[in-house]
Structure formats: C-alpha cells, structure tokens
Design a protein around this motif. Structure first.
Motif, short mmCIF file in Angstrom:
data_model
loop_
_atom_site.label_atom_id
_atom_site.label_comp_id
_atom_site.label_asym_id
_atom_site.label_seq_id
_atom_site.Cartn_x
_atom_site.Cartn_y
_atom_site.Cartn_z
N PRO A 176 64.61 24.15 46.06
CA PRO A 176 65.23 25.40 46.50
C PRO A 176 65.95 26.13 45.37
O PRO A 176 65.95 27.37 45.32
N ARG A 177 66.52 25.35 44.42
CA ARG A 177 67.23 25.99 43.30
C ARG A 177 66.22 26.78 42.45
O ARG A 177 66.46 27.93 42.09
N ALA A 178 65.09 26.14 42.18
CA ALA A 178 64.05 26.81 41.37
C ALA A 178 63.54 28.06 42.07
O ALA A 178 63.29 29.10 41.44
N ALA A 179 63.43 27.98 43.41
CA ALA A 179 62.93 29.13 44.19
C ALA A 179 63.92 30.30 44.08
O ALA A 179 63.52 31.46 43.90
N CYS A 180 65.22 30.00 44.18
CA CYS A 180 66.24 31.06 44.05
C CYS A 180 66.18 31.69 42.66
O CYS A 180 66.23 32.92 42.51
N ASN A 181 66.05 30.83 41.63
CA ASN A 181 66.01 31.35 40.26
C ASN A 181 64.79 32.25 40.05
O ASN A 181 64.87 33.30 39.42
N ARG A 182 63.68 31.80 40.64
CA ARG A 182 62.46 32.61 40.50
C ARG A 182 62.65 33.97 41.16
O ARG A 182 62.25 35.00 40.60
N PHE A 183 63.27 33.96 42.33
CA PHE A 183 63.48 35.24 43.03
C PHE A 183 64.33 36.18 42.16
O PHE A 183 63.99 37.36 41.97
#
Ligand code: SF4
Length: 483
Positions: A323-330
């Motif tokens: 989820p952290r990587a997904a937020c960063n990508r967004f």
C-alpha cells in the motif's frame, strides 16, 4: 379458505396485463405470503417446497424471469400468463387488486386498492366501493379475522400507492388484543442526539461496532423503514425489511436488558408472526453473556475490521510495503490533492459514484456484488446530501480540477473513527490507498487510536482489500434470536 371471494378483474384482462406475479427485485416485499395450509395446497398442486423458506408460513421465494428482466413468482407461467396453481392460489393473490395493510401510523388495519392495477384505474368509484364493501364484510368475519391474527404478515406495510378505502376495525382490534400496543416513531434526523446518547450509555460503547452509530443506519433508509420506541427505559430501534421487522441494534441504555429485550421480541412477533426475520442485529460481544443467560440463541455474523490508527496512517515496515508503494506511485504520477468534503462537491461525487459502480460491474461483480452496488447508490446520496446533519466527516481527492475519489466517516468514540464509505476511480493506480491513508492520518491527528472499516459484506474482493492493511483485530458482531 377464500373460495367464495369475488374476482373483480375479469380473467381476460389479467391475461393481457403485465403487472401481477412479476417483481423488479428478488426480495420484493410485494411477493405473496402463503400460510401453512396454502403452502401445503400449493405443493400438492405441484409447486416445489423449495420455494418456501418456512413451511409454517412465509412469502414465496421468487425466481429469475426467464423471458424478461426481473423476477417472477415460481407459480407463474410466462408463456401463457397463467398461474399454475390458480385454484389454490393464496389469499394474498385472491384479494388482489385489493390489499390489506397497516395505515401510515401503524395504528389501523385498512383495506385499499392498488393503483398499480390498470383495470382498477378505469373502474368507476361506485363499483370499487361496492366490491370493497363486500370484501370488507368477508374479511371482518370471525374465521378470516382469526386467520389474520394467526398470520399477521398477511397485512402488509403502508404503501402510498394503495388508495385506502376503509378501516377494518375488527381486524385491528383482534391484532391489538392482548398485546401491549406499542407505537413506534419513524427515525428522523433530529433523533440523532437521542440515539447517540443511548449508545454512549450502552454495553460495548468502549469498543463500538460500526453499527453503533446513527449514520450507519440512517443512510439505508431508502431500503429499510426505521422506527424506534423507548421500552423499559431503553431505546429500541426497529428496521422494517421486505420480510418483516427486526431490531437493528440491541436495546440501548443502562441496566439489564431482559425486560426491554422481551418487550421488543413481543413487538416483532406481533408484526412478523412465526417468521424467522424476528431477530436482533449488531449485538456486541459485551452483551453476549447476558443474552445467552436469558436463554436467547446467539449467532456470529461478519466481524468489523479494526486497525491501529498508527499502522494505517504511517504504512511503515514490510507488511505495508505494497500500500505504501501504491500511495507513492499515485503521488508521483498524479500529484492529487486531499481536501475536506464540501456540500458543493455533492454532484461531482454522485457522478463519480456512478462511474465507479460501472467500473466495478465491468470488472465482473457477481450478482450479490451488483445488488450491493445498486443498494449503495441511495446510501451514498443520503450521506453526501446530509453529511453535516448525520455527523459525517468527508474528504475528496482532486486530480487536476476533477474529484476522482471521496470518502466519509464518523466518530464511534473519542478514540475510534469509522470509515463508512469510500469511492475512488479504479483507473487511477494508487488512488484508493492514498485517500484511505490520508483520511486515517486526519483521524489520527484528531485523536483516533483505532480505525474501524466495518465488515466485508461476505465479498471476497472486499475481504482481500481489508486484509491488505493487516487488521489489528476483528470486532465480533452477533445476531440474537429466540431459541
Ligand atoms: S401464486 Fe399465482 S396468482 Fe399468486 S403471484 Fe404466484 S402466479 Fe401470481
């Protein structure tokens, strides 16, 4: 039992009409009710017993319409428009297009005619009144009154498209006989304070379920009619579903619940007869020992997911890598902005809801998932329209100048915040985790130690996404029934 009833609509008219015996929803509250004797007659006439969930008397289970949208009574033959059990069809069908129902205040049983019937719309008033007069005389006979007293679910709930013709005094009197007449009040926005105060005084308020809130129920009011009454100094909240009345929460207040619970079950039995719908929903763990001791049956239902606010606000460490990587990508790809919800955002949020709903259906939501989405539209509309009055806190994420995600939640206690709903454009990677993380951060900044995200409604996809955030615990939720 109703062989002598006059059929007011000529058969030839019925055969060309497309109203009766067809229903838009599988759980339509208008599907016919069969008494035990009528179930026996229907099954002897060839209808499968599987269409009756309770042989002691129940509404029939509908089946998918094979030639059109919606659902049909399994006794209906769409090829010929005939009822396969016409000679033994139940009283409910024999009465139609007349209908028995409670008035709007649930104080009187009345006889009316259903404006959905095209034939009746063209019938003269004197002819309608004469037929209603004869029917009322038959209904108020001892034998019929006793049948209605035995099967109170033959009397439907108030419908505003049924024109009331007359009150049925003897039926009303008989149904109220021997019962402590309890007049419930429809749940309205000003009742929020009363229910929230009662919740604060109740067992389980230190670790509340998402259902222990006003907004959780009120937003579903387009599907369920909510009404409440104080019984033995406890607030009792009832919900009327297509199948009958149940308690949406256990009796709320301080002290033992034996008396209010007993009184509430009496109210439900009087309305539901023998139906299995009679139950109490959303009973917290803190009440279980007490109700078990009183001899009630306790059944576990889907639990609420509970997260440590720090975990979901920070998303640190290996378990939260995805989820952290997904937020960063967004943030890297879209650079969206998280902002408080403003009532002026309502229209944009509603149109996003419809887009999101279509995206979910295209992604292959099953029947259950599709039904939930349909039901959710009204809940989102209510939440977005009355956020302030419901005590809801909302937020949106704008990408460019367009709202592409919104969320709403409420405080269940000074340290527990609940995320009630969340919608995010599924075509934007990382948007859903981003709005969830930001919303949890905001709640933590305002004192939340716990984030409750409700149950998973039995949807495997929803369960997976809730597990993705590693719940600290599951908050048990129970249903209480009579043994
Ligand atoms: S029992 Fe017969 S009349 Fe009644 S809804 Fe079913 S098909 Fe129609």
């Amino acid at each position: 039992m109703a062989g002598s009833l006059l059929q007011i609509v000529p058969s030839a008219t019925c055969l060309h009409c497309e109203v009766c015996c067809r229903f838009p929803e599988r759980d339509s509250f208008l599907r016919p009710f069969f008494t035990a004797e009528e179930i026996e007659n229907a099954t002897t006439a060839g209808l499968s017993p599987k269409h009756f969930s309770n042989p002691a008397g129940t509404q029939i289970d509908l089946v998918q319409n094979p030639v059109d949208e919606g659902y049909i009574c399994p006794a209906f033959d769409p090829a010929t428009s005939h009822c396969r059990i016409y000679d033994v069809r139940p009283l409910d069908c024999r009465l139609y297009p007349f209908a028995l129902m409670w008035d709007a205040m649930h104080a009187q049983v009345v006889l009316g005619w259903d404006t959905k019937c095209p034939y009746m719309r063209d019938l003269s008033s004197p002819a309608t009144n004469q037929a209603a007069h004869e029917l009322a005389q038959w209904i108020e006979k001892d034998t019929t009154v006793e049948i209605l007293a035995r099967y109170p679910r033959l009397i439907g709930r108030f419908q505003d498209d049924v024109i009331v013709l007359r009150s049925l005094e003897r039926v009303t009197e008989r149904l109220q006989q021997g019962s402590a007449v309890v007049t419930t009040r429809a749940l309205t926005l000003p009742d929020r304070e009363h229910i929230e105060t009662a919740l604060m005084l109740s067992a389980g308020h230190d670790m509340p379920l998402a259902a222990a809130s006003f907004a959780y129920h009120y937003i579903w009011r387009h599907l369920l009619s909510y009404a409440w009454v104080d019984l033995h100094n406890h607030m009792c909240l009832f919900a009327e579903s297509p199948d009958g009345v149940f308690m949406a929460l256990p009796p709320l207040g301080t002290g033992p619940i034996a008396q209010p619970l007993d009184a509430a079950f009496r109210v439900m039995r009087e309305r539901n007869g023998d139906s299995l719908v009679t139950r109490v929903e959303n009973v917290p763990e803190a009440c279980v020992a007490e109700v078990r001791k009183l001899g009630y049956r306790v059944i576990a239902k889907d639990a609420d997911y509970l997260y440590a606010a720090d975990d979901v606000a920070d998303l640190t460490g290996e378990p939260y890598k995805s989820p952290r990587a997904a937020c960063n990508r967004f943030l890297r790809e879209q650079g969206g902005v998280f902002e408080p919800y403003d009532p002026r955002d309502r229209t944009a949020c509603l149109s996003l809801f419809h887009e999101w709903s279509e995206q979910k259906q295209e992604a292959g939501a099953d029947d259950w998932g599709r039904a939930l989405l349909q039901d959710a539209a009204g809940a989102h509309e209510t939440a977005l329209s009355f956020a302030h009055e419901l005590g809801l806190i909302g937020a949106v994420v704008r990408v460019g100048d367009r709202i592409r995600a919104y969320t709403m939640g409420m405080w269940l206690s000074p340290v527990m915040f609940c995320v009630l709903l969340e919608v995010a454009d599924r075509n934007i990677a990382g948007l859903a985790p981003f709005i969830f993380r930001e919303f949890c951060r905001q709640a933590r900044a305002n004192g939340a130690c716990w984030i409750n995200t409700m149950d998973d409604s039995g949807l495997p996809g929803l369960a997976r996404s809730k597990q993705w955030y590693h719940p600290a615990r599951l908050l048990p939720n129970y249903i209480v029934m009579e043994s």
